[in-house]
Scaffold this motif. Structure first.
Motif, PDB file in Angstrom:
ATOM      1  N   HIS A 187      -4.135  -4.904   8.341  1.00 20.81           N
ATOM      2  CA  HIS A 187      -3.505  -4.975   7.207  1.00 20.81           C
ATOM      3  C   HIS A 187      -1.645  -4.705   7.546  1.00 20.81           C
ATOM      4  O   HIS A 187      -1.204  -4.226   6.464  1.00 20.81           O
ATOM      5  CB  HIS A 187      -4.149  -4.072   6.562  1.00 20.81           C
ATOM      6  CG  HIS A 187      -5.436  -4.932   5.203  1.00 20.81           C
ATOM      7  ND1 HIS A 187      -5.996  -4.352   5.292  1.00 20.81           N
ATOM      8  CD2 HIS A 187      -4.960  -5.978   5.219  1.00 20.81           C
ATOM      9  CE1 HIS A 187      -7.439  -5.186   5.339  1.00 20.81           C
ATOM     10  NE2 HIS A 187      -6.513  -5.924   4.153  1.00 20.81           N
TER      11      HIS A 187
ATOM     12  N   THR B 121     -10.820  -2.853  -5.760  1.00 17.84           N
ATOM     13  CA  THR B 121      -9.763  -3.264  -6.431  1.00 17.84           C
ATOM     14  C   THR B 121     -10.153  -4.625  -5.695  1.00 17.84           C
ATOM     15  O   THR B 121      -9.132  -5.222  -6.853  1.00 17.84           O
ATOM     16  CB  THR B 121      -8.372  -2.898  -5.219  1.00 17.84           C
ATOM     17  OG1 THR B 121      -8.769  -3.165  -3.847  1.00 17.84           O
ATOM     18  CG2 THR B 121      -8.427  -1.346  -5.128  1.00 17.84           C
TER      19      THR B 121
ATOM     20  N   GLY C  55      -5.455  -6.659  -4.395  1.00 15.76           N
ATOM     21  CA  GLY C  55      -5.333  -6.375  -3.455  1.00 15.76           C
ATOM     22  C   GLY C  55      -5.818  -8.035  -2.468  1.00 15.76           C
ATOM     23  O   GLY C  55      -6.011  -8.862  -3.013  1.00 15.76           O
ATOM     24  N   PRO C  56      -6.241  -8.066  -1.298  1.00 17.85           N
ATOM     25  CA  PRO C  56      -6.452  -9.023  -0.585  1.00 17.85           C
ATOM     26  C   PRO C  56      -7.698  -9.235  -1.533  1.00 17.85           C
ATOM     27  O   PRO C  56      -8.622  -8.623  -1.324  1.00 17.85           O
ATOM     28  CB  PRO C  56      -6.840  -8.183   1.231  1.00 17.85           C
ATOM     29  CG  PRO C  56      -5.838  -6.737   1.153  1.00 17.85           C
ATOM     30  CD  PRO C  56      -5.877  -6.325  -0.261  1.00 17.85           C
TER      31      PRO C  56
ATOM     32  N   SER D 288      -1.526 -10.850   7.265  1.00 19.52           N
ATOM     33  CA  SER D 288      -2.098 -10.104   6.213  1.00 19.52           C
ATOM     34  C   SER D 288      -1.652  -9.132   6.350  1.00 19.52           C
ATOM     35  O   SER D 288      -3.042  -8.411   5.585  1.00 19.52           O
ATOM     36  CB  SER D 288      -3.658 -10.094   7.028  1.00 19.52           C
ATOM     37  OG  SER D 288      -4.169 -11.579   8.240  1.00 19.52           O
ATOM     38  N   GLU D 289      -0.411  -9.191   5.562  1.00 22.31           N
ATOM     39  CA  GLU D 289       0.263  -7.606   5.743  1.00 22.31           C
ATOM     40  C   GLU D 289      -0.709  -7.505   4.393  1.00 22.31           C
ATOM     41  O   GLU D 289      -0.075  -8.418   3.176  1.00 22.31           O
ATOM     42  CB  GLU D 289       1.234  -8.175   6.233  1.00 22.31           C
ATOM     43  CG  GLU D 289       2.341  -7.478   7.125  1.00 22.31           C
ATOM     44  CD  GLU D 289       1.742  -9.241   7.394  1.00 22.31           C
ATOM     45  OE1 GLU D 289       1.188 -10.079   6.667  1.00 22.31           O
ATOM     46  OE2 GLU D 289       2.713  -9.469   8.834  1.00 22.31           O
ATOM     47  N   HIS D 290      -0.721  -5.702   4.069  1.00 25.25           N
ATOM     48  CA  HIS D 290      -0.836  -5.313   2.774  1.00 25.25           C
ATOM     49  C   HIS D 290      -0.694  -3.750   2.893  1.00 25.25           C
ATOM     50  O   HIS D 290      -1.592  -3.239   3.098  1.00 25.25           O
ATOM     51  CB  HIS D 290      -2.058  -5.887   2.408  1.00 25.25           C
ATOM     52  CG  HIS D 290      -2.683  -5.076   0.666  1.00 25.25           C
ATOM     53  ND1 HIS D 290      -2.641  -3.507   0.522  1.00 25.25           N
ATOM     54  CD2 HIS D 290      -2.611  -5.879  -0.230  1.00 25.25           C
ATOM     55  CE1 HIS D 290      -2.931  -3.981  -1.110  1.00 25.25           C
ATOM     56  NE2 HIS D 290      -2.133  -5.245  -1.706  1.00 25.25           N
TER      57      HIS D 290
ATOM     58  N   ASP E 256     -12.108 -10.456   3.820  1.00 30.09           N
ATOM     59  CA  ASP E 256     -12.280  -9.136   3.658  1.00 30.09           C
ATOM     60  C   ASP E 256     -13.204  -8.571   2.716  1.00 30.09           C
ATOM     61  O   ASP E 256     -13.685  -7.072   2.957  1.00 30.09           O
ATOM     62  CB  ASP E 256     -10.461  -8.576   2.743  1.00 30.09           C
ATOM     63  CG  ASP E 256      -9.570  -8.117   2.936  1.00 30.09           C
ATOM     64  OD1 ASP E 256      -9.789  -6.973   4.143  1.00 30.09           O
ATOM     65  OD2 ASP E 256      -8.591  -8.083   2.966  1.00 30.09           O
TER      66      ASP E 256
ATOM     67  N   GLN F 283      -1.059  -0.948   0.947  1.00 33.04           N
ATOM     68  CA  GLN F 283      -1.738  -0.270   0.505  1.00 33.04           C
ATOM     69  C   GLN F 283      -3.116   0.334   0.844  1.00 33.04           C
ATOM     70  O   GLN F 283      -3.347   1.189   1.409  1.00 33.04           O
ATOM     71  CB  GLN F 283      -1.973  -0.309  -0.522  1.00 33.04           C
ATOM     72  CG  GLN F 283      -0.397  -0.104  -1.620  1.00 33.04           C
ATOM     73  CD  GLN F 283      -0.044  -1.711  -1.809  1.00 33.04           C
ATOM     74  OE1 GLN F 283      -0.031  -2.461  -1.115  1.00 33.04           O
ATOM     75  NE2 GLN F 283       0.979  -1.223  -2.803  1.00 33.04           N
ATOM     76  N   ALA F 284      -3.365  -1.297   1.826  1.00 29.09           N
ATOM     77  CA  ALA F 284      -4.784  -1.362   2.417  1.00 29.09           C
ATOM     78  C   ALA F 284      -4.415  -0.328   4.014  1.00 29.09           C
ATOM     79  O   ALA F 284      -5.504   0.539   4.110  1.00 29.09           O
ATOM     80  CB  ALA F 284      -5.426  -2.461   2.447  1.00 29.09           C
TER      81      ALA F 284
END
Length: 120
Positions: free
Chosen positions: A25, A84, A90-91, A33-35, A96, A37-38
């Motif tokens: 993430h 979520t 989110g993803p 695949s950036e996130h 995921d 918060q995750a």
């Protein structure tokens, strides 16, 4: 394998999975695949599990209680992630969703192992 080594093995595998997910993430091995918060949540969970592994390794009498506490924390965080995903935040990739399913099964199995472990 002793119950303590079983608990430490569960923690080690969980640390590797959460740390790996955090890196993914962060976009490190797989761009796109950036996130944030995750990444942050998984990194915090990996750190808490690592602390639990260290305590369980250094203080055998505390391994069971520590494993219960840190895996419970990780399960709570994973359930937040599942929530979520369920509400569309989110993803949303199939990977995921599958990963969260694997985490749930592993964390519940680790908690059961810790619950059943002999009290040191």
């Amino acid at each position: 394998m002793t119950s303590r080594s079983t608990l430490l093995t569960f923690l080690t595998v969980e640390i590797l999975l959460f740390a790996g997910a955090s890196l993914i993430h962060a976009g490190i091995p797989i761009a796109g695949s950036e996130h944030v918060q995750a990444m942050t949540a998984e990194g915090v969970i990996a750190a808490v599990l690592t602390l639990g592994l260290a305590i369980g390794g250094l203080r055998p009498a505390a391994a069971r209680t520590t494993a219960l506490a840190v895996q419970g924390f990780a399960l709570l965080g994973t359930l937040v992630g599942v929530f979520t995903i369920a509400v569309g935040v989110g993803p949303q990739t199939p990977a995921d969703k599958a990963f969260h399913g694997v985490l749930l099964v592993l964390l519940v199995a680790g908690l059961v192992a810790a619950w059943r472990a002999r009290r040191a």
